[in-house]
Motif scaffolding. Structure first.
Motif, PDB file in Angstrom:
ATOM      1  N   GLU A  62       0.830  -1.212   0.000  1.00  0.00           N
ATOM      2  CA  GLU A  62       0.000   0.000   0.000  1.00  0.00           C
ATOM      3  C   GLU A  62       0.862   1.258   0.000  1.00  0.00           C
ATOM      4  O   GLU A  62       0.560   2.234  -0.691  1.00  0.00           O
ATOM      5  CB  GLU A  62      -0.936  -0.025   1.205  1.00  0.00           C
ATOM      6  CG  GLU A  62      -1.946   1.121   1.212  1.00  0.00           C
ATOM      7  CD  GLU A  62      -2.993   0.951   2.283  1.00  0.00           C
ATOM      8  OE1 GLU A  62      -3.085   1.847   3.152  1.00  0.00           O
ATOM      9  OE2 GLU A  62      -3.714  -0.062   2.261  1.00  0.00           O
ATOM     10  N   GLU A  63       1.949   1.230   0.769  1.00  0.00           N
ATOM     11  CA  GLU A  63       2.857   2.378   0.801  1.00  0.00           C
ATOM     12  C   GLU A  63       3.521   2.616  -0.559  1.00  0.00           C
ATOM     13  O   GLU A  63       3.958   3.726  -0.859  1.00  0.00           O
ATOM     14  CB  GLU A  63       3.929   2.157   1.868  1.00  0.00           C
ATOM     15  CG  GLU A  63       3.393   2.255   3.292  1.00  0.00           C
ATOM     16  CD  GLU A  63       4.400   1.778   4.329  1.00  0.00           C
ATOM     17  OE1 GLU A  63       5.445   1.201   3.923  1.00  0.00           O
ATOM     18  OE2 GLU A  63       4.151   1.974   5.536  1.00  0.00           O
ATOM     19  N   LEU A  77     -11.786   4.866   8.867  1.00  0.00           N
ATOM     20  CA  LEU A  77     -11.133   5.459   7.694  1.00  0.00           C
ATOM     21  C   LEU A  77      -9.667   5.789   7.962  1.00  0.00           C
ATOM     22  O   LEU A  77      -8.811   5.627   7.088  1.00  0.00           O
ATOM     23  CB  LEU A  77     -11.875   6.726   7.262  1.00  0.00           C
ATOM     24  CG  LEU A  77     -13.203   6.541   6.516  1.00  0.00           C
ATOM     25  CD1 LEU A  77     -13.910   7.884   6.385  1.00  0.00           C
ATOM     26  CD2 LEU A  77     -12.974   5.914   5.150  1.00  0.00           C
ATOM     27  N   PHE A  78      -9.383   6.252   9.168  1.00  0.00           N
ATOM     28  CA  PHE A  78      -8.025   6.735   9.470  1.00  0.00           C
ATOM     29  C   PHE A  78      -7.240   5.781  10.371  1.00  0.00           C
ATOM     30  O   PHE A  78      -6.186   6.166  10.876  1.00  0.00           O
ATOM     31  CB  PHE A  78      -8.105   8.120  10.125  1.00  0.00           C
ATOM     32  CG  PHE A  78      -8.399   9.226   9.149  1.00  0.00           C
ATOM     33  CD1 PHE A  78      -7.368   9.850   8.454  1.00  0.00           C
ATOM     34  CD2 PHE A  78      -9.699   9.616   8.903  1.00  0.00           C
ATOM     35  CE1 PHE A  78      -7.632  10.860   7.543  1.00  0.00           C
ATOM     36  CE2 PHE A  78      -9.983  10.634   7.991  1.00  0.00           C
ATOM     37  CZ  PHE A  78      -8.947  11.254   7.304  1.00  0.00           C
ATOM     38  N   MET A  79      -7.724   4.558  10.540  1.00  0.00           N
ATOM     39  CA  MET A  79      -7.011   3.609  11.386  1.00  0.00           C
ATOM     40  C   MET A  79      -5.597   3.361  10.839  1.00  0.00           C
ATOM     41  O   MET A  79      -5.406   2.939   9.700  1.00  0.00           O
ATOM     42  CB  MET A  79      -7.776   2.277  11.454  1.00  0.00           C
ATOM     43  CG  MET A  79      -7.084   1.206  12.273  1.00  0.00           C
ATOM     44  SD  MET A  79      -6.847   1.671  14.009  1.00  0.00           S
ATOM     45  CE  MET A  79      -8.532   1.706  14.601  1.00  0.00           C
ATOM     46  N   ILE A 134     -13.994   1.265   0.190  1.00  0.00           N
ATOM     47  CA  ILE A 134     -13.547   1.867  -1.064  1.00  0.00           C
ATOM     48  C   ILE A 134     -12.979   3.259  -0.803  1.00  0.00           C
ATOM     49  O   ILE A 134     -11.923   3.631  -1.315  1.00  0.00           O
ATOM     50  CB  ILE A 134     -14.712   1.922  -2.074  1.00  0.00           C
ATOM     51  CG1 ILE A 134     -15.074   0.499  -2.526  1.00  0.00           C
ATOM     52  CG2 ILE A 134     -14.356   2.791  -3.284  1.00  0.00           C
ATOM     53  CD1 ILE A 134     -16.370   0.406  -3.292  1.00  0.00           C
ATOM     54  N   ALA A 135     -13.669   4.027   0.027  1.00  0.00           N
ATOM     55  CA  ALA A 135     -13.185   5.367   0.364  1.00  0.00           C
ATOM     56  C   ALA A 135     -11.838   5.298   1.065  1.00  0.00           C
ATOM     57  O   ALA A 135     -10.932   6.095   0.800  1.00  0.00           O
ATOM     58  CB  ALA A 135     -14.209   6.076   1.257  1.00  0.00           C
ATOM     59  N   LYS A 136     -11.676   4.327   1.965  1.00  0.00           N
ATOM     60  CA  LYS A 136     -10.411   4.161   2.683  1.00  0.00           C
ATOM     61  C   LYS A 136      -9.265   3.899   1.709  1.00  0.00           C
ATOM     62  O   LYS A 136      -8.166   4.437   1.852  1.00  0.00           O
ATOM     63  CB  LYS A 136     -10.528   2.999   3.669  1.00  0.00           C
ATOM     64  CG  LYS A 136      -9.340   2.859   4.618  1.00  0.00           C
ATOM     65  CD  LYS A 136      -9.344   1.525   5.339  1.00  0.00           C
ATOM     66  CE  LYS A 136     -10.590   1.336   6.169  1.00  0.00           C
ATOM     67  NZ  LYS A 136     -10.548   0.040   6.921  1.00  0.00           N
ATOM     68  N   SER A 162      -5.393   6.475   0.182  1.00  0.00           N
ATOM     69  CA  SER A 162      -3.970   6.120   0.196  1.00  0.00           C
ATOM     70  C   SER A 162      -3.236   6.547  -1.070  1.00  0.00           C
ATOM     71  O   SER A 162      -2.063   6.229  -1.237  1.00  0.00           O
ATOM     72  CB  SER A 162      -3.826   4.607   0.374  1.00  0.00           C
ATOM     73  OG  SER A 162      -4.325   3.926  -0.764  1.00  0.00           O
ATOM     74  N   ASN A 163      -3.937   7.270  -1.972  1.00  0.00           N
ATOM     75  CA  ASN A 163      -3.336   7.715  -3.240  1.00  0.00           C
ATOM     76  C   ASN A 163      -2.740   6.547  -4.019  1.00  0.00           C
ATOM     77  O   ASN A 163      -1.628   6.607  -4.551  1.00  0.00           O
ATOM     78  CB  ASN A 163      -2.255   8.774  -2.988  1.00  0.00           C
ATOM     79  CG  ASN A 163      -2.834  10.038  -2.381  1.00  0.00           C
ATOM     80  OD1 ASN A 163      -3.884  10.508  -2.807  1.00  0.00           O
ATOM     81  ND2 ASN A 163      -2.170  10.573  -1.369  1.00  0.00           N
TER      82      ASN A 163
END
Length: 494
Positions: free
Chosen positions: A75-76, A98-100, A150-152, A156-157
């Protein structure tokens, strides 16, 4: 981002899952990954994102050979995976989910809640999502939870987003929002790897299709150069007959009846009946109350008023145990949390509603239990090395077959199926439809809740449509059409 996966091989012990898979992903494309449950699609994606290590082969990212040690590292580096079985924290709020692990903080380590809320709200507005950020995740429907996931991912760009059955629990409006979002993302050169069993979606949204079968990549083609029949043939290795089987059973007497059912919150004054050998479809938009009605009937949730009638006599159901004792089975929408005990074996799951049949003075006859389970595993063509392995080791479609097996084995006279083919491949769907046909021919009354309109029309003898906790109307088989159902589902009149 360009990705090439070449000759990927993977085994779990003696179970050979991938036998040499090739997949290439181009920037800005929607690449559909097709295959039956158990073909190896999820394993391949888990290898790409670092959850599993491959045995041999190579992965190239923008021409450079590399692997990731774990999904966080993937993901990074711009690859995000939205799983079919969502990973959420049910007791936390939508905002916290969302921000976990990626909270906005000041230089002193204080969480910047206001900035997080503003960012999330803007993203929801862009997606057309109307969900209160303060709600606990457990209070959301499956479709709403999917939209949060999906929003989460979009936060993450990501340059590559893997979507595994993203629309399985979404309404038509939510699907339209998702497709619009995908179009915006691909316009920014984000690549989408799209795993779905819904053919109409694949041909509406994808640029290329790769088909997998039995751990091998069979073919990759531009979507415009293939068709539904060719894709299905490559997926299953054979031609399928007509997708929906002809069901011409003679409906018998009224078997089960619901009268003026209310729970005081989600629905009220619900009236319908199902006859022996009838498949009654239940349609409606997400949030209309379809699942809540079925949970009330099965004794999972408390009823406020109303009557349940079986064979013309009133019955009392205060718990699922009461429902099972009366001959009512319920395949739930959320099979992992409510339909299965994942750490238990197939045998234990299948025999659970029928366990008294194998009990002798407090002891279970495991030999009889095993024969019973093995017979159903074979009958439902569950793909497994043994009936003794944990259900968690099976693909989603095979897990669904196990849930069906336990209710068939229990001898259910009334069978409630809530989204029975959600996340199931085309071959397994037809097998489930054929089972429904056989059960109907035996006189079982089937109540099928489905968000898939072609499925509702193709398999039902009659359809009731739920709108905002009420039954908006009933449509007979000869009058069924998507237009009539959607008109009722949205509060209109047929």
């Amino acid at each position: 981002m360009e990705i090439q996966m070449k000759d990927i091989v993977k085994s779990f012990g003696s179970n050979k899952v991938l036998l040499g898979v090739n997949l290439d992903i181009k920037s800005g494309e929607v690449h559909a990954l097709m295959g039956e449950n158990g073909a190896g699609k999820s394993t391949l994606m888990n290898i790409l994102t670092g959850l599993h290590k491959y045995d041999s082969g190579a992965i190239y990212i923008n021409g450079e050979q590399r692997t990731f040690d774990n999904p966080k590292e993937a993901e990074e580096n711009g690859i995000s995976f939205i799983h079919q079985e969502m990973i959420t924290w049910p007791d936390l709020t939508v905002l916290e989910n969302l921000f976990m692990g990626r909270e906005m903080k000041t230089s002193w380590g204080w969480i910047k809640t206001k900035d997080m809320r503003s960012t999330a709200q803007k993203l929801f507005e862009d997606l057309g999502v109307n969900i209160d950020l303060n709600r606990e995740m457990r209070t959301l429907s499956v479709g709403q939870q999917q939209l949060v996931e999906i929003a989460k991912s979009l936060m993450s760009n990501a340059e590559v987003i893997i979507m595994d059955e993203p629309t399985a629990a979404l309404t038509e409006r939510e699907i339209s929002v998702l497709f619009d979002t995908i179009e915006k993302l691909t316009a920014k050169n984000v690549a989408i790897i799209y795993i779905s069993h819904r053919m109409e979606e694949i041909f509406a949204i994808s640029d290329r299709i790769t088909v997998m079968r039995d751990g091998v990549s069979v073919d990759t083609k531009p979507t415009a150069q293939t068709d539904n029949d060719e894709v299905v043939r490559k997926m299953v290795g054979r031609d399928l007959e007509d997708y929906y089987p002809d069901i011409e059973t003679e409906n018998g007497d009224v078997l089960f009846e619901v009268k003026d059912l209310s729970d005081g919150r989600h629905y009220k004054n619900i009236n319908f009946s199902v006859r022996q050998g009838e498949i009654l479809g239940v349609s409606g938009l997400m949030g209309a109350g379809r699942t809540e009605i079925m949970r009330g009937i099965f004794g999972m949730d408390k009823l406020a008023s109303g009557k349940l009638m079986l064979d013309g006599e009133e019955i009392t159901i205060n718990s699922p145990a009461d429902a099972i004792q009366k001959g009512i089975g319920f395949l739930t929408e959320n099979r992992k949390e409510e339909g299965l005990i994942l750490e238990d074996s197939l045998r234990e799951n299948i025999s659970l509603p029928s366990i008294n049949e194998f009990s002798r003075t407090g002891w279970i006859n495991t030999k009889e239990e095993k024969e019973f389970a093995d017979l159903l595993i074979k009958r439902l063509t569950v793909k497994t090395v043994s009936g003794e392995v944990p259900v968690s080791t099976l693909s989603g479609g095979n897990q669904q077959k196990v849930v069906l097996a336990k209710w068939i084995g229990a001898g259910s006279r009334v069978l409630i199926l809530d989204e029975p083919t959600r996340g199931v491949d085309v071959g397994a769907k037809r097998e489930i439809y054929m089972l429904m046909k056989e059960l109907a021919e035996r006189g079982v009354g089937i109540i099928m809740v489905s968000s898939d309109l072609p499925e509702i029309i193709g398999i039902s003898d009659r359809v009731i449509v739920v709108h905002e906790g009420h039954i908006a109307g009933e449509v007979e088989k000869e009058e069924l059409s998507e237009e009539k159902i959607m008109t009722l589902a949205t509060g209109g009149y047929k």
